[in-house]
Design a protein around this motif. Structure first.
Motif, short mmCIF file in Angstrom:
data_model
loop_
_atom_site.label_atom_id
_atom_site.label_comp_id
_atom_site.label_asym_id
_atom_site.label_seq_id
_atom_site.Cartn_x
_atom_site.Cartn_y
_atom_site.Cartn_z
N PHE A 85 0.40 -0.85 -0.16
CA PHE A 85 -0.27 0.11 0.11
C PHE A 85 0.83 0.85 -0.06
O PHE A 85 2.05 1.50 0.69
CB PHE A 85 -0.81 0.11 1.29
CG PHE A 85 -1.98 1.03 1.12
CD1 PHE A 85 -3.49 0.63 0.69
CD2 PHE A 85 -2.05 2.02 2.35
CE1 PHE A 85 -4.19 1.20 0.30
CE2 PHE A 85 -2.80 3.32 2.66
CZ PHE A 85 -3.49 3.07 1.65
N CYS A 86 0.70 1.70 -0.80
CA CYS A 86 1.05 2.89 -1.03
C CYS A 86 1.72 4.57 0.56
O CYS A 86 1.19 4.31 0.84
CB CYS A 86 0.77 4.58 -2.00
SG CYS A 86 1.44 5.84 -3.10
N CYS A 87 2.36 4.93 0.32
CA CYS A 87 3.03 5.75 1.55
C CYS A 87 2.15 7.06 1.20
O CYS A 87 1.78 8.07 1.92
CB CYS A 87 4.27 6.38 1.80
SG CYS A 87 5.32 7.34 0.24
N GLY A 88 1.92 7.21 -0.44
CA GLY A 88 1.25 8.31 -0.05
C GLY A 88 1.72 9.44 -0.90
O GLY A 88 1.74 10.51 -2.07
N ALA A 89 2.98 9.49 -2.04
CA ALA A 89 3.99 10.31 -2.03
C ALA A 89 4.43 10.36 -3.57
O ALA A 89 5.17 11.23 -3.98
CB ALA A 89 5.53 11.00 -1.80
N GLY A 90 3.86 9.28 -4.20
CA GLY A 90 4.08 9.13 -5.37
C GLY A 90 3.43 9.82 -6.54
O GLY A 90 2.18 10.05 -5.60
N MET B 298 10.18 7.49 3.42
CA MET B 298 10.60 8.33 4.27
C MET B 298 10.36 8.93 5.21
O MET B 298 9.83 9.45 6.12
CB MET B 298 12.42 8.37 4.29
CG MET B 298 13.29 8.92 5.48
SD MET B 298 13.82 7.66 6.60
CE MET B 298 14.98 7.73 6.11
N THR B 299 9.82 9.72 4.55
CA THR B 299 9.22 11.42 5.00
C THR B 299 7.58 10.96 5.20
O THR B 299 7.34 11.73 6.39
CB THR B 299 9.09 12.24 3.69
OG1 THR B 299 10.79 12.88 3.16
CG2 THR B 299 8.48 13.84 4.08
N MET B 300 7.05 10.04 4.37
CA MET B 300 5.62 10.35 4.52
C MET B 300 5.38 9.03 5.92
O MET B 300 4.71 9.09 6.97
CB MET B 300 5.54 9.42 3.02
CG MET B 300 5.23 10.11 2.17
SD MET B 300 3.62 12.14 2.52
CE MET B 300 2.92 10.94 1.57
N VAL B 301 6.59 7.65 6.26
CA VAL B 301 6.16 6.93 7.23
C VAL B 301 6.57 8.06 8.70
O VAL B 301 6.03 7.83 9.48
CB VAL B 301 7.16 6.26 7.23
CG1 VAL B 301 7.00 5.05 8.40
CG2 VAL B 301 6.21 5.19 5.86
N GLU B 302 7.76 8.96 8.72
CA GLU B 302 8.42 9.45 10.12
C GLU B 302 7.02 10.71 9.96
O GLU B 302 6.91 10.88 11.26
CB GLU B 302 9.39 10.21 9.73
CG GLU B 302 10.65 10.00 9.62
CD GLU B 302 12.13 9.97 9.64
OE1 GLU B 302 11.71 11.10 9.66
OE2 GLU B 302 12.37 9.46 10.18
#
Lengths: 664, 270
Positions: free
Chosen positions: A588-593, A631-635
């Motif tokens: 499942f995507c992190c949302g940043a692509g 990295m940015t999205m998960v953090e």
């Protein structure tokens, strides 16, 4: 000729004519699409068709797919029985009984068993839609409990019941050729036998029911979503032979049209895709935008194309563009701009589709139209576009600062002939403070393994990934050409990338410009270094605790790299990563692509929150990623969720920390 | 009616450094951009074009490579682009610059009446904000600076009503045409050129006017006509900050130290 034969023949001919006319009217619309090569490599195409259409590999990924598998194969087998029925209705002397007895017996047994299986499968389908309806069966305009769905299910059920009615009656009358080969029909015959006076009626009613339902089915089929019976198999044949991780080039010349702003601007395959969709909802179940309450539903994109094409068919036949807009306000047959901009280009929809529909590329095509022809896009993107054009990075930081991360390390410039690999650091690895730490970790590991590598320093430019996925193909092409020239000039042949977006762009997109590079993602290269013993990790570093790994879409789904990051973590820590519920191909995507990294997220739940929740469910101490956007999205997601105690590490950092501990 | 918009090519100041020895800007390798405020001026001119169908001319004074800036304006939709380029224009201060620009606008006005001139409020390299008002003075136009909204342009009544963005307040003013506006970023969101417009503009003609065209007295323009000159340019000394606490291992302690420090310097006072 009996009156029955006359009526039957008349109805059959009428149904078939209506069917052919309907099919012609619909499929001729496909030819209004633009050309696209989908006829090459017939052998490979046949094998894909066999795997996905006949073996139903994708359908079977969900447990309930087995039900469809049963119906599909029953349908194939019963096509023979129904064919016999139709021919026999016109020419009563012709039937399968003319076949050798052995063959006929096997067929009769098959028809009997398969009809029963189908009845069960249809019953399960009813139960699924009525009782345990999964939410993904509903979209805005097509509901799981639509009359159409029940009508089709009823048609099939009635056909089976009529089949047993007919053959049961024949068995009861003792005129069935080979009742021993028809156990279920014989059973029905046994029930009917005591009611001799009724048997004749049962037979006639069943026979006419069978005939009429069959005719209705033939007439209705091309006008319903069940048209997929005709289109799914060829659609699998025409499917993309390579994963559509990249978008086609555009030709920039005066008078040209860019992207897709009206339905006939799609390719014929895009249009055919829309006729192949059965509204199963698997793409919407997988889509990060749909899952978090955004305006986008990939299934609706495909549905809108079909509806728009049909609505505008009259105009298209007259050589005009239709009046129903393809992109515009909410409504069936129209895609909203908000939906188009909500896509993260993660490709989960493509991965989910059982009949190989490519949803995401259609969205990018519409983005191209919006950006390049209409100059309409979310406000935040103006800055991004200007920054990219003027400073070749998304933040608009001075290009001179690209190599600032090296201040603490001995790093050499790339020189062809002296350096083996170019380390293409990328914008995040060069400018983003957190990603810079990953770059340093990577440099440390590469040095420890004695890899010969260098950088382009301040001459490095952005690869242009976000621009291409956002539909700004004009600017992407400009940057791609600059990069291709730079790589050629410097004699670059082997590249290590830190970021999966750079990886995919250099590897898959630049190929269209005639640049064939050997591009590896850092995780791949390092996994190989570990495997070959060039990096030795004697003592396992367990300080990271329980590690969950998040597959970046552009590393995993788009570039098939699933094992390397996992192997790396395992090598460094001695334990395997724990898997989130959705991982690997179905991650499942992190949302940043797809350029979403640079846009605000106003609607619904944040994609990164949904993903972080899923990762946290595994109770990790550390979440490993392999992409600076992830990295940015998960953090950020962890901070928002108050789970700051969970660390986020790039896989290469896990290894670097292990190496440092060893050396300490 | 013609709307004239003045644009300038400036070095990308985020990338400019000062040579510590010569105290001048290091311009080598620094990319040029369109002065950001001017992009809003272009957009406003194009909005007048969209609304009233008037024609828009963009003018720029600068070296031959400033053509790129005008080409960008052409890509956005201006009808005519004139580059004022001549060795005698070089080294100009704001006075001499405004003189050349005003002369060019007068020349354009010989062909078509100029109703509105629009400039960015200032350039990011010089930061004087003097050229716009200088042009207005020379042309004897009304001048409305720091415009952040155009309320009405009344072509028949020959007047304009705008809002000006001042420190802590807005001022609503009306002025008769012809008028010169200088605009701030809040005015609008510049349009992004479509690909078709970009391709069009690539072949479009950028007129180049030198002093043979403008016929100005060479003693009143360029370096010779500039009463101001830069005696020294330098980066202000910035006191180096100090590292407080250990944000990695003791974030709460570090935050406390920061708050104490801010209280001590009275930075948190309301």
């Amino acid at each position: 000729m009996t009156p029955q034969t006359v009526i039957f023949t008349t109805l059959l001919v009428a149904s078939l004519l209506f069917f052919c006319w309907s099919v012609y009217r619909r499929f001729s619309l496909v030819f209004y699409g633009q050309p696209e090569e989908r006829l090459d490599q017939p052998a490979r195409r046949l094998s894909e068709m066999f795997l996905y259409a006949f073996a139903q590999l994708r359908v079977l990924r969900k447990p309930f797919g087995l039900n469809h598998f049963v119906i599909f194969w029953s349908f194939v087998i019963l096509a023979l029985a129904n064919g016999e029925f139709l021919v026999n209705g016109v020419f009563p002397s012709v039937s399968l009984a003319l076949l050798p007895e052995g063959v006929h017996r096997v067929l009769l047994l098959a028809f009997d068993v398969v009809s029963l299986l189908t009845l069960f499968a249809i019953a399960f389908s009813f139960i699924r839609r009525v009782v345990v309806k999964p939410p993904y069966l509903d979209s805005l305009y097509v509901k799981g409990r639509s009359p159409e769905a029940f009508l089709i299910l009823s048609f099939i059920a009635l056909l089976m019941l009529a089949y047993f009615g007919m053959h049961g009656a024949l068995a009861a009358l003792g005129v069935e050729n080979d009742p021993a080969a028809m156990p279920i029909s014989s059973l029905v015959g046994g029930w009917l036998a005591p009611h001799q006076s009724l048997i004749g009626t049962v037979y006639s009613v069943s026979w006419w029911l069978h005939a009429l339902v069959l005719f209705a089915f033939i007439c209705f089929l091309p006008h319903s979503k069940h048209m997929h019976i005709l289109t799914a198999i060829p659609n699998c044949y025409f499917g993309a032979l390579t994963w559509p991780a990249t978008q086609p080039r555009e030709k920039f010349e005066k008078g040209a049209v860019y992207g897709v702003g009206s339905v006939e601007r799609f390719t014929w395959k895009d249009l055919f895709d829309s006729f192949s969709c059965t509204e199963c909802g698997r793409c919407q179940a997988a889509c990060p935008a749909t899952n978090t309450g955004k305006a986008l539903n990939p299934r609706q994109i495909v549905h809108a194309i079909k509806t728009n094409l049909l609505e505008n068919s009259h105009a298209l036949r007259e050589g005009r563009s239709g009046t129903l807009p393809l992109i515009g306000d909410e409504g069936e047959g129209t895609n909203t701009e908000e939906a188009i901009w909500s896509c993260t280009t993660c490709g989960a929809c493509i991965e989910a589709c059982p009949v190989l529909i490519e949803q995401m590329p259609k969205i990018v095509k519409m983005r191209r139209h919006l950006v390049e022809t209409e100059s309409r896009f979310p406000e935040e993107l103006l800055n991004l576009f200007e920054n990219m054009e003027q400073r070749s990075n998304p933040w608009g930081i001075a290009p001179g600062e690209r190599a600032k991360w090296v201040s603490t390390l001995p790093v050499k410039p790339f020189v062809a002939g002296e350096t083996e690999y170019l380390l293409y650091v990328g914008c995040a690895g060069s400018f983003d403070s957190r990603a810079k730490q990953v770059t340093v970790a990577l440099a440390t590991v590469l040095n420890a393994a004695g890899v010969s590598w260098g950088i382009l320093g301040k001459d490095e430019k952005c690869c242009g990934d976000s621009l291409r996925r956002l539909g700004n193909e004009y600017l992407f092409e400009k940057m791609a050409l600059e990069n291709v020239e730079l790589f050629r000039e410097r004699g670059v042949t082997k590249v290590i990338t830190l970021c999966p977006h750079c990886l995919t762009t250099l590897k898959n997109d630049y190929r269209q410009y005639g640049l064939e590079l050997e591009v590896v993602h850092q995780s791949e290269l390092i996994a190989e270094l570990v495997r070959s013993g060039r990096i030795k990790l004697d003592r396992k570093d367990d300080s990271m605790g329980r590690i969950a790994y998040h597959d970046p879409c552009y590393l995993g789904r788009h570039n098939d790299i699933f094992d390397a990051p996992r192997t790396l973590v395992q090598a460094a820590t001695g334990t395997a990563v724990v898997e989130a519920e959705r991982h690997g191909r179905n991650s499942f995507c992190c949302g940043a692509g797809g350029g979403r990294m640079w846009m605000e997220e106003f609607t619904g739940e944040r994609v990164n929150h949904a993903r972080v929740d899923e990762l946290l469910a595994q109770k990790p101490d550390t979440i490993c990623v392999a992409c600076p956007y992830c990295m940015t999205m998960v953090e950020d997601g962890l901070k928002d969720k108050g789970a700051g105690q969970v660390r986020v590490r790039d896989v290469v950092e896990v290894l670097a920390e292990g190496l440092l501990r060893k050396n300490a | 009616m013609l709307v004239v918009v003045c644009v300038k090519q400036v070095p990308d100041t985020t990338q400019v450094q000062i040579d510590p020895v010569t105290n001048t800007l290091i311009r080598e390798g620094v990319p040029f951009i369109v002065n950001p405020y001017d992009t809003h001026a272009v957009e406003q001119a194009l909005r007048f074009k969209d609304r009233f169908g008037c024609r828009v001319a963009a003018i720029s004074m600068g070296p031959p490579n400033a053509e790129a800036t005008l080409r960008k304006a052409l890509a956005q939709g201006v009808d005519r682009a004139v580059l004022l380029s001549d060795r005698t224009f070089g080294g100009a201060d704001t006075l001499a610059t405004s003189k050349v620009l005003a002369a060019a606008i007068e020349k354009l006005a010989q062909e078509e009446e100029v109703g509105v001139v629009i400039c960015g409020k200032q350039t990011i390299d010089g930061d004087t904000a003097q050229v716009g008002p200088g042009i207005a003075t020379r042309l004897n136009f009304s001048q409305l600076t720091l415009v952040d909204r155009v309320d009405e342009l009344d072509l028949s009544g020959k007047k304009i009503r705008v809002s000006r963005k001042l420190e802590g307040r807005h001022e609503h003013v009306e002025a008769p045409l012809p008028v010169l506006l200088t605009v701030v970023r809040e005015l609008n969101r510049p349009r992004y050129p479509t690909v078709a417009m970009r391709l069009e503009s690539a072949d479009a003609q950028v007129e180049v006017w030198d002093n043979k065209v403008l016929q100005l007295d060479v003693n009143t323009i360029g370096l010779k006509g500039s009463p101001t000159w830069v005696s020294r340019i330098f980066s202000p000394e910035r006191a180096k900050g100090e590292m407080l606490g250990d944000g990695v291992h003791d974030p709460e302690g570090a935050a406390q130290l920061l708050i104490d420090k801010m209280l001590e310097k009275d930075l948190l006072a309301l």
